[in-house]
Design a protein around this motif. Structure first.
Motif, mmCIF file in Angstrom:
data_model
loop_
_atom_site.group_PDB
_atom_site.id
_atom_site.type_symbol
_atom_site.label_atom_id
_atom_site.label_comp_id
_atom_site.label_asym_id
_atom_site.label_seq_id
_atom_site.Cartn_x
_atom_site.Cartn_y
_atom_site.Cartn_z
ATOM 1 N N SER A 161 49.614 -6.523 33.029
ATOM 2 C CA SER A 161 48.360 -6.690 32.289
ATOM 3 C C SER A 161 47.406 -5.538 32.542
ATOM 4 O O SER A 161 46.757 -5.042 31.615
ATOM 5 C CB SER A 161 47.682 -8.012 32.693
ATOM 6 N N LEU A 162 47.331 -5.090 33.791
ATOM 7 C CA LEU A 162 46.365 -4.048 34.123
ATOM 8 C C LEU A 162 46.724 -2.701 33.512
ATOM 9 O O LEU A 162 45.847 -2.001 32.990
ATOM 10 C CB LEU A 162 46.243 -3.914 35.641
ATOM 11 N N VAL A 163 47.995 -2.311 33.570
ATOM 12 C CA VAL A 163 48.369 -0.982 33.082
ATOM 13 C C VAL A 163 48.025 -0.794 31.607
ATOM 14 O O VAL A 163 47.445 0.237 31.230
ATOM 15 C CB VAL A 163 49.857 -0.695 33.376
ATOM 16 N N PRO A 164 48.343 -1.746 30.714
ATOM 17 C CA PRO A 164 47.907 -1.568 29.316
ATOM 18 C C PRO A 164 46.389 -1.501 29.187
ATOM 19 O O PRO A 164 45.872 -0.739 28.354
ATOM 20 C CB PRO A 164 48.470 -2.806 28.609
ATOM 21 N N MET A 223 45.873 6.562 23.813
ATOM 22 C CA MET A 223 44.926 6.903 24.871
ATOM 23 C C MET A 223 45.635 6.935 26.222
ATOM 24 O O MET A 223 46.721 6.370 26.380
ATOM 25 C CB MET A 223 43.784 5.892 24.895
ATOM 26 N N LYS A 224 44.987 7.557 27.183
ATOM 27 C CA LYS A 224 45.498 7.584 28.549
ATOM 28 C C LYS A 224 44.434 7.050 29.491
ATOM 29 O O LYS A 224 43.233 7.119 29.217
ATOM 30 C CB LYS A 224 45.884 9.011 28.953
ATOM 31 N N ALA A 225 44.892 6.538 30.620
ATOM 32 C CA ALA A 225 43.958 6.003 31.601
ATOM 33 C C ALA A 225 43.070 7.096 32.164
ATOM 34 O O ALA A 225 43.476 8.263 32.280
ATOM 35 C CB ALA A 225 44.729 5.334 32.733
ATOM 36 N N ARG A 226 41.854 6.715 32.518
ATOM 37 C CA ARG A 226 40.969 7.634 33.215
ATOM 38 C C ARG A 226 41.544 7.928 34.598
ATOM 39 O O ARG A 226 42.232 7.091 35.178
ATOM 40 C CB ARG A 226 39.588 6.991 33.354
ATOM 41 N N LEU A 239 44.331 -0.290 31.383
ATOM 42 C CA LEU A 239 43.942 1.055 31.811
ATOM 43 C C LEU A 239 44.218 2.078 30.712
ATOM 44 O O LEU A 239 43.396 2.965 30.439
ATOM 45 C CB LEU A 239 44.708 1.451 33.071
ATOM 46 N N ALA A 240 45.382 1.959 30.082
ATOM 47 C CA ALA A 240 45.761 2.915 29.045
ATOM 48 C C ALA A 240 44.788 2.882 27.870
ATOM 49 O O ALA A 240 44.503 3.922 27.255
ATOM 50 C CB ALA A 240 47.186 2.640 28.577
ATOM 51 N N MET A 241 44.279 1.694 27.550
ATOM 52 C CA MET A 241 43.331 1.564 26.444
ATOM 53 C C MET A 241 41.886 1.727 26.899
ATOM 54 O O MET A 241 40.956 1.593 26.103
ATOM 55 C CB MET A 241 43.520 0.205 25.761
ATOM 56 N N ARG A 242 41.703 1.991 28.201
ATOM 57 C CA ARG A 242 40.393 2.164 28.814
ATOM 58 C C ARG A 242 39.502 0.932 28.641
ATOM 59 O O ARG A 242 38.265 1.035 28.579
ATOM 60 C CB ARG A 242 39.695 3.419 28.287
ATOM 61 N N LEU A 243 40.146 -0.228 28.565
ATOM 62 C CA LEU A 243 39.390 -1.469 28.647
ATOM 63 C C LEU A 243 38.916 -1.695 30.080
ATOM 64 O O LEU A 243 37.951 -2.412 30.318
ATOM 65 C CB LEU A 243 40.249 -2.641 28.186
ATOM 66 N N GLN A 244 39.638 -1.114 31.035
ATOM 67 C CA GLN A 244 39.224 -1.072 32.429
ATOM 68 C C GLN A 244 39.355 0.369 32.911
ATOM 69 O O GLN A 244 40.320 1.056 32.550
ATOM 70 C CB GLN A 244 40.084 -1.992 33.303
ATOM 71 N N ALA A 245 38.411 0.808 33.713
ATOM 72 C CA ALA A 245 38.431 2.189 34.194
ATOM 73 C C ALA A 245 37.888 2.258 35.617
ATOM 74 O O ALA A 245 36.843 2.880 35.873
ATOM 75 C CB ALA A 245 37.626 3.087 33.265
ATOM 76 N N PRO A 246 38.581 1.614 36.565
ATOM 77 C CA PRO A 246 38.100 1.625 37.943
ATOM 78 C C PRO A 246 38.294 3.001 38.588
ATOM 79 O O PRO A 246 39.154 3.786 38.184
ATOM 80 C CB PRO A 246 38.983 0.576 38.621
ATOM 81 N N GLN A 247 37.493 3.258 39.621
ATOM 82 C CA GLN A 247 37.652 4.487 40.381
ATOM 83 C C GLN A 247 38.897 4.452 41.260
ATOM 84 O O GLN A 247 39.512 5.482 41.507
ATOM 85 C CB GLN A 247 36.410 4.713 41.265
ATOM 86 N N VAL A 248 39.258 3.237 41.722
ATOM 87 C CA VAL A 248 40.370 3.089 42.656
ATOM 88 C C VAL A 248 41.277 1.955 42.198
ATOM 89 O O VAL A 248 40.797 0.881 41.799
ATOM 90 C CB VAL A 248 39.879 2.792 44.094
ATOM 91 N N ILE A 249 42.591 2.171 42.250
ATOM 92 C CA ILE A 249 43.584 1.125 42.054
ATOM 93 C C ILE A 249 44.163 0.783 43.434
ATOM 94 O O ILE A 249 44.637 1.659 44.151
ATOM 95 C CB ILE A 249 44.722 1.585 41.120
#
Length: 286
Positions: free
Chosen positions: A36-39, A1-4, A41-51
């Motif tokens: 921790s955050l980048v993985p 998967m890829k991050a949103r 994001l990649a798995m879309r466990l987190q999908a914030p509008q802004v980093i």
């Protein structure tokens, strides 16, 4: 998967970081080392509008000693715990724990503050904050406050950091020549999450223990302070009997849960074995 898809902000001050979070109406995540955050994001466990990248904020950098307290900026990298002279001299538990944190590539990018903010119950540095009696400095738009480690770690991945707040630094009493430290963990392979781990910071009074703090990880939803074991050792000389008494007292300090890989009874047994190893390290420490 890829991050949103997300927007990216790189503030140069805490005020700018808080403003960026407010502008995103809370749909934002802070990033420091990103290990921790980048993985997630990649798995879309987190999908914030802004980093919001905190790497450019000077107030979150540096290691300094003043009036008996060591301040470690949250952006200090794991690898710096191995080499920084002030950390090695005055926060020896961090220096002893650092080689066990994941692998060199992660240690070169990951930050101590990121680990403490995430508060993974199987991570080394959060438990060492508890063992060292650290206070976490937390920034909000209204100012900053300090929270003792005992109050900071609240539940599984839950800390005293509120929405939009930022962990700025960790403050701890500087260890001196009378202090001795020990760290160890049990893992299937070096770099894996520990089945059980822990650290000890003790102050000697001659051959006896004047004070001692023991913290364990991978034995519950948060790092655990082994107060019963500490009480069994306070004022005593380390020998076979005092170590056995501490191991027996440990049963009342931890209440590990069963999981798919390690039964609670096994984790409890491993914790007793580990405590014995740690205390024997103190026996031979200079």
């Amino acid at each position: 998967m890829k991050a949103r898809a997300f927007a990216y902000a790189r503030p140069s001050s805490l005020a700018e970081a808080h403003a960026a979070f407010a502008a995103a109406e809370g749909d934002a995540s802070y990033i420091s080392g990103g290990q921790s955050l980048v993985p997630a994001l990649a798995m879309r466990l987190q999908a914030p509008q802004v980093i919001i990248d905190l790497a450019g904020i000077a107030e979150m950098r540096g290691v300094a000693l003043a009036e008996g307290t060591l301040r470690i900026g949250a952006l200090t990298r794991h690898a710096e715990a191995l080499t920084h002279p002030l950390i090695r001299a005055h926060a020896p538990l961090l220096a002893k724990a650092a080689p066990f944190v994941a692998h060199p590539a992660i240690r070169n990018r990951g930050t101590i503050g990121g680990s403490v903010a995430l508060a993974d119950p199987a991570s080394e540095f959060p438990a060492m904050m508890l063992a060292m009696g650290a206070e976490m400095e937390i920034s909000s738009p209204e100012g900053s406050r300090r929270v003792a480690a005992e109050d900071y770690f609240q539940d599984l991945y839950q800390t005293a950091i509120g929405p939009g707040e930022i962990l700025m630094a960790m403050h701890m009493p500087a260890a001196g020549t009378a202090h001795v430290a020990a760290f160890d963990e049990m893992a299937r392979r070096r770099g894996d999450y520990a089945m059980v781990g822990g650290g000890i910071l003790a102050e000697r009074n001659g051959a006896a223990i004047a004070s001692i703090r023991i913290a364990l990880f991978s034995v519950g939803p948060t790092p655990v302070r082994a107060r019963g074991a500490e009480a069994a050792l306070s004022g005593r000389v380390l020998d076979a009997q005092s170590i056995a008494d501490a191991q027996n007292a440990l049963d009342g300090d931890i209440d590990p849960l069963d999981d798919a890989e390690i039964p609670a009874a096994m984790r409890r047994h491993l914790a007793r074995v580990l405590l014995g190893r740690l205390l024997r390290q103190l026996e031979i420490a200079p």
